[in-house]
Structure formats: structure tokens, C-alpha cells
Design a protein around this motif. Structure first.
Motif, PDB file in Angstrom:
ATOM      1  N   HIS A 117       0.832  -1.217   0.000  1.00  0.00           N
ATOM      2  CA  HIS A 117       0.000   0.000   0.000  1.00  0.00           C
ATOM      3  C   HIS A 117       0.861   1.259   0.000  1.00  0.00           C
ATOM      4  O   HIS A 117       0.553   2.237  -0.696  1.00  0.00           O
ATOM      5  N   VAL A 118       1.929   1.251   0.788  1.00  0.00           N
ATOM      6  CA  VAL A 118       2.792   2.430   0.902  1.00  0.00           C
ATOM      7  C   VAL A 118       3.562   2.680  -0.391  1.00  0.00           C
ATOM      8  O   VAL A 118       3.789   3.825  -0.782  1.00  0.00           O
ATOM      9  N   TYR A 119       3.956   1.594  -1.056  1.00  0.00           N
ATOM     10  CA  TYR A 119       4.728   1.699  -2.300  1.00  0.00           C
ATOM     11  C   TYR A 119       3.946   1.014  -3.431  1.00  0.00           C
ATOM     12  O   TYR A 119       4.246  -0.134  -3.793  1.00  0.00           O
ATOM     13  N   PRO A 120       2.961   1.678  -4.004  1.00  0.00           N
ATOM     14  CA  PRO A 120       2.140   1.042  -5.051  1.00  0.00           C
ATOM     15  C   PRO A 120       2.920   0.738  -6.332  1.00  0.00           C
ATOM     16  O   PRO A 120       2.443  -0.032  -7.163  1.00  0.00           O
ATOM     17  N   ASN A 121       4.103   1.317  -6.467  1.00  0.00           N
ATOM     18  CA  ASN A 121       4.955   1.071  -7.632  1.00  0.00           C
ATOM     19  C   ASN A 121       5.808  -0.173  -7.490  1.00  0.00           C
ATOM     20  O   ASN A 121       6.547  -0.546  -8.401  1.00  0.00           O
ATOM     21  N   VAL A 122       5.696  -0.859  -6.349  1.00  0.00           N
ATOM     22  CA  VAL A 122       6.570  -1.982  -6.012  1.00  0.00           C
ATOM     23  C   VAL A 122       5.799  -3.296  -6.055  1.00  0.00           C
ATOM     24  O   VAL A 122       4.605  -3.328  -5.754  1.00  0.00           O
ATOM     25  N   GLN A 123       6.472  -4.380  -6.434  1.00  0.00           N
ATOM     26  CA  GLN A 123       5.887  -5.714  -6.372  1.00  0.00           C
ATOM     27  C   GLN A 123       6.372  -6.402  -5.096  1.00  0.00           C
ATOM     28  O   GLN A 123       7.585  -6.565  -4.900  1.00  0.00           O
ATOM     29  N   VAL A 124       5.436  -6.786  -4.214  1.00  0.00           N
ATOM     30  CA  VAL A 124       5.769  -7.411  -2.939  1.00  0.00           C
ATOM     31  C   VAL A 124       5.369  -8.880  -2.986  1.00  0.00           C
ATOM     32  O   VAL A 124       4.249  -9.214  -3.382  1.00  0.00           O
ATOM     33  N   THR A 125       6.277  -9.750  -2.552  1.00  0.00           N
ATOM     34  CA  THR A 125       6.003 -11.181  -2.464  1.00  0.00           C
ATOM     35  C   THR A 125       6.128 -11.623  -1.012  1.00  0.00           C
ATOM     36  O   THR A 125       7.180 -11.458  -0.394  1.00  0.00           O
ATOM     37  N   GLY A 126       5.056 -12.163  -0.467  1.00  0.00           N
ATOM     38  CA  GLY A 126       5.078 -12.728   0.882  1.00  0.00           C
ATOM     39  C   GLY A 126       5.235 -14.234   0.794  1.00  0.00           C
ATOM     40  O   GLY A 126       4.537 -14.899   0.026  1.00  0.00           O
ATOM     41  N   LEU A 127       6.162 -14.773   1.561  1.00  0.00           N
ATOM     42  CA  LEU A 127       6.483 -16.198   1.487  1.00  0.00           C
ATOM     43  C   LEU A 127       6.380 -16.816   2.868  1.00  0.00           C
ATOM     44  O   LEU A 127       6.866 -16.254   3.845  1.00  0.00           O
ATOM     45  N   ASP A 128       5.725 -17.967   2.953  1.00  0.00           N
ATOM     46  CA  ASP A 128       5.592 -18.645   4.252  1.00  0.00           C
ATOM     47  C   ASP A 128       5.345 -20.127   4.035  1.00  0.00           C
ATOM     48  O   ASP A 128       5.126 -20.586   2.906  1.00  0.00           O
ATOM     49  N   LEU A 129       5.347 -20.854   5.158  1.00  0.00           N
ATOM     50  CA  LEU A 129       5.122 -22.294   5.128  1.00  0.00           C
ATOM     51  C   LEU A 129       3.648 -22.653   5.005  1.00  0.00           C
ATOM     52  O   LEU A 129       3.307 -23.783   4.670  1.00  0.00           O
ATOM     53  N   ALA A 130       2.772 -21.703   5.307  1.00  0.00           N
ATOM     54  CA  ALA A 130       1.329 -21.938   5.272  1.00  0.00           C
ATOM     55  C   ALA A 130       0.632 -20.656   4.840  1.00  0.00           C
ATOM     56  O   ALA A 130       1.184 -19.560   4.990  1.00  0.00           O
ATOM     57  N   PRO A 131      -0.569 -20.750   4.309  1.00  0.00           N
ATOM     58  CA  PRO A 131      -1.290 -19.548   3.879  1.00  0.00           C
ATOM     59  C   PRO A 131      -1.750 -18.701   5.057  1.00  0.00           C
ATOM     60  O   PRO A 131      -2.013 -19.204   6.142  1.00  0.00           O
ATOM     61  N   ALA A 132      -1.833 -17.400   4.802  1.00  0.00           N
ATOM     62  CA  ALA A 132      -2.330 -16.464   5.813  1.00  0.00           C
ATOM     63  C   ALA A 132      -3.853 -16.467   5.820  1.00  0.00           C
ATOM     64  O   ALA A 132      -4.500 -17.108   4.987  1.00  0.00           O
ATOM     65  N   ASN A 133      -4.416 -15.741   6.773  1.00  0.00           N
ATOM     66  CA  ASN A 133      -5.868 -15.588   6.873  1.00  0.00           C
ATOM     67  C   ASN A 133      -6.182 -14.099   6.771  1.00  0.00           C
ATOM     68  O   ASN A 133      -6.157 -13.384   7.771  1.00  0.00           O
ATOM     69  N   PHE A 134      -6.451 -13.635   5.578  1.00  0.00           N
ATOM     70  CA  PHE A 134      -6.640 -12.209   5.352  1.00  0.00           C
ATOM     71  C   PHE A 134      -8.064 -11.777   5.685  1.00  0.00           C
ATOM     72  O   PHE A 134      -9.020 -12.496   5.420  1.00  0.00           O
ATOM     73  N   SER A 135      -8.179 -10.581   6.256  1.00  0.00           N
ATOM     74  CA  SER A 135      -9.492 -10.010   6.506  1.00  0.00           C
ATOM     75  C   SER A 135     -10.036  -9.308   5.271  1.00  0.00           C
ATOM     76  O   SER A 135     -11.229  -9.064   5.150  1.00  0.00           O
ATOM     77  N   GLU A 136      -9.140  -8.965   4.339  1.00  0.00           N
ATOM     78  CA  GLU A 136      -9.555  -8.367   3.074  1.00  0.00           C
ATOM     79  C   GLU A 136      -8.556  -8.750   1.992  1.00  0.00           C
ATOM     80  O   GLU A 136      -7.438  -9.183   2.277  1.00  0.00           O
ATOM     81  N   GLN A 137      -8.966  -8.621   0.757  1.00  0.00           N
ATOM     82  CA  GLN A 137      -8.126  -9.016  -0.359  1.00  0.00           C
ATOM     83  C   GLN A 137      -6.879  -8.139  -0.427  1.00  0.00           C
ATOM     84  O   GLN A 137      -6.968  -6.913  -0.350  1.00  0.00           O
ATOM     85  N   PRO A 138      -5.686  -8.740  -0.540  1.00  0.00           N
ATOM     86  CA  PRO A 138      -4.467  -7.939  -0.662  1.00  0.00           C
ATOM     87  C   PRO A 138      -4.474  -7.116  -1.939  1.00  0.00           C
ATOM     88  O   PRO A 138      -5.165  -7.455  -2.906  1.00  0.00           O
TER      89      PRO A 138
END
Length: 368
Positions: free
Chosen positions: A140-161
Motif C-alpha cells: 500500500h505504501v509503495y504502489p509502484n513496487v511488487q511485494v512477495t510474501g512467502l511462508d510455510l502456510a497460507p495467511a488468513n486475510f481479513s480483506e483481499q491484498p
């Protein structure tokens, strides 16, 4: 020093003096996971997305909590309760850093700024993204940037990223060869429980994943608890002076993590590893630590200080519960662990026991 002066000192001075090692030359430098648009030259990892894999196959039930199935090392939960705790922790750390997402905002701004002359989109990798809160906020802070989140299991989002933030399932213990020279920022926060060889992870995987001039950000909490004089709490038995149930719980968690193969001591060695790599690898690097009281000690600290300590207490209370699958799997009787959790709650809510947690922050800039 009286208790009021000590509390004020603790809050005003909990940042240890930061140090930095510049080089000799100046630096010029809801919850659907979707596959990252970043191209991978070598797709040898276990990376996958929830659009490809049944979500239920990525978690299993252990002593009342959901834990990931991607590797056998990390045993903290991967459920809504844990991700809610990580959201509290995210908010705590952001407040601790005066509203910033980074210990070195200046370094991150340099590599992520919206520069029309930049030949390609900046990329950020959040390893051990957990609830995804940090990755989503960076996007959100850097809309010009591509962010990749990596983990062992999926997150539980309250809203669509946001569209510039995507998530992957991966075990970094298998290597990051597919990400060579890809990222402008690599962020790791409280992931040592799931890393078998953190030194090699930093010196090889993180370093190689960074572009020249890229920034590595390290954040890790210490499982050793401290008193309000910043002295380590060492008592392990109820009748010993200075005994703390929070220290007892984190010590047992530390021991169980070590037994499973976690490189849980990384926070004490990160600056040494940077120095060993030296100026031929890093253009600059540094380290800072902060002591945070778990719960307010006095009735009237200022609003920010009180908020930080209250968030630290909420995080600690939830963390004690998150340790249950690990500790019972380690061999402790379930009723014993349940007693420890109750005692931690009573200590943090109903006694005057003063306990602090130490947070470690480090950063390094890859030489161009």
C-alpha cells in the motif's frame, strides 16, 4: 533508582546505541494465495500457491491448534488465532519504530522510490510473512513496487491484498536459488524458529537473492526474558528469587525449538555474520536492540509508551498459548503446559512482576 524513575529510564532509553559499519567508500547506492509474477530461472523449491494445492493439506490439527505441514521444524500455529497475534506484534513493532515499517527507512526509500528512470519494477520479499500484515502494508505504501510474501502456510486475510502483493508457499531451508538477484529488499521477521542454518541462510540465500544495492532487514525477538534493569532472568524454579513464569515458558519453548533443529540463537550472531562477510559483500551494515516492557509498570506512562507495553503484553499472552503444540509435542503433559499458560496470564495481568523482551534489528546493503 526508584520505580518511577526506572520505568521512565526504561522507556526513554530502551534503544541500545545503534552501530553501523560503513565501507571505506561512500555508499551510492478472503485469503487466496496467487502465484507471484516474478520470473524464476530455477524452479527447484517446494513453492506452490493455494490455487494449486488444497488449503487443508497445508495445515494439520495438533493439540487444538492448526500447524503447517510444509516442514517438520516450525511448530508454532498457522491459524487465525496466531495470525491475529502476529497482527498485534506487527502493530507493536511499527509503533516502536515511530510508525515506520523499517528500522532504516532511508535505505528502503532509496531502493523503492518511484523513479521513472528505473529500468524495472522494484521487488520486495517478505520471508515468513505470517499474517501478511507487513507485506500488505508495504504494498500500500509503495504502489509502484511488487511485494512477495512467502511462508510455510497460507495467511488468513481479513480483506483481499492489493494487486501488487502476492503470496507463495515455500520452505526457504530448501534454498532460494530461483530468486537470484531478484529483490531490492528482503525482510525477515521472527523466523528463526523455522530455519535450520541461519548463518548459511544469510550468507548465501539472502545475499544471493538481493540485487546489487539491495537492502536486507532482520528483526528477531529474544526468547530470553529480562528484568527492568535489563538483566537476564535466569531463575527456573518457583522458589528461586526473581522467578518468572514468562521466562519459564519461553525457556521451555527455546529448548523445544532447539531440539527440533531451529537456529533460534540467530539474533545473537547476526552482526557477527555481517562482519565476517565484510565490506567486500556489504556496502554498509548495522545492528540495534530495544528492550520493551511486557505490560505497563506504572499508572501514568505517556499514551505511546503505555500502548507499546500493552501490545507487548497481549503478544506475550497469545504467544504462551501458541507454544502449546510445540511443548506438548516435545514431551510435556498437556495439563502441565495448561498450568504454565494460566500462570503466565496471572503473572502478566495480576502481579507486579516486571519482565522485558528484547528485540534485535539489523540491516545490510549489498555492495553494487
Amino acid at each position: 533508582m526508584d520505580s518511577q524513575s526506572q520505568f521512565q529510564y526504561l522507556f526513554e532509553e530502551y534503544r541500545s546505541p545503534p552501530y553501523e559499519y560503513p565501507s571505506s567508500s561512500e555508499m551510492d547506492t478472503t485469503s487466496d494465495y496467487i502465484q507471484s509474477p516474478i520470473d524464476h530461472d530455477d524452479d527447484t523449491s517446494s513453492r506452490s500457491s493455494v490455487t494449486d494445492v488444497d488449503r487443508n493439506s497445508l495445515v494439520r490439527r495438533v493439540y487444538g491448534r492448526q500447524v503447517q505441514t510444509t516442514n517438520d521444524i516450525y511448530m508454532l500455529p498457522a491459524d487465525i488465532e496466531e495470525h491475529s497475534r502476529l497482527d498485534i506484534q506487527h502493530d507493536l513493532l511499527k509503533t516502536l519504530l515511530d510508525g515506520s515499517l523499517f528500522i532504516r527507512q532511508d535505505l528502503v526509500d532509496r531502493v523503492l522510490s518511484d523513479d521513472p528512470s528505473r529500468p524495472e519494477t522494484p521487488n520486495v520479499l517478505d520471508i515468513g510473512t505470517g499474517s501478511g500484515a507487513w507485506a500488505v502494508e508495504v504494498a500500500h505504501v509503495y504502489p509502484n513496487v511488487q511485494v512477495t510474501g512467502l511462508d510455510l502456510a497460507p495467511a488468513n486475510f481479513s480483506e483481499q491484498p492489493p494487486l501488487n502483493c502476492t503470496f507463495e508457499i515455500d520452505d526457504v531451508n530448501l534454498g532460494l536459488q530461483h530468486y537470484a538477484n531478484t529483490f531490492d529488499v528482503v525482510h525477515c521477521r521472527d523466523i528463526s524458529q523455522g530455519i535450520t542454518d541461519y548463518e548459511a541462510f544469510v550468507k548465501e540465500d539472502v545475499y544471493n537473492a538481493l540485487k546489487p544495492g539491495g537492502v536486507f532487514l532482520f528483526v528477531e525477538s529474544d526468547l530470553q526474558m529480562y528484568d527492568d534493569e535489563w538483566e537476564a532472568i535466569t531463575a527456573q524454579y518457583e522458589d528461586e528469587p526473581g522467578f518468572s513464569w514468562m521466562q519459564k515458558m519461553t525457556f521451555e519453548g527455546y529448548s523445544a525449538m532447539k531440539n527440533r533443529g531451529s537456529n533460534i540463537d540467530a539474533c545473537h550472531f547476526i552482526d557477527r555474520w555481517f562482519r565476517q562477510m565484510g565490506s567486500s559483500k556489504w556496502a554498509s551494515y548495522g545492528y540495534e536492540s530495544m528492550y520493551v516492557p511486557i505490560g505497563p509498570y506504572e499508572d501514568n506512562p505517556d499514551a505511546t509508551k503505555r500502548y507499546i507495553s500493552e501490545q507487548a503484553r497481549e503478544n506475550a499472552l497469545a504467544f504462551s498459548q501458541s507454544l502449546k503444540p510445540l511443548l506438548v509435542s516435545h514431551g510435556y503433559f498437556e495439563h502441565v503446559v495448561d498450568k504454565w499458560i494460566r500462570c503466565v496470564k496471572d503473572e502478566l495481568l495480576n502481579t507486579n512482576k516486571r519482565v522485558c523482551v528484547k528485540w534485535h534489528f539489523a540491516w545490510a546493503v549489498k555492495r553494487s
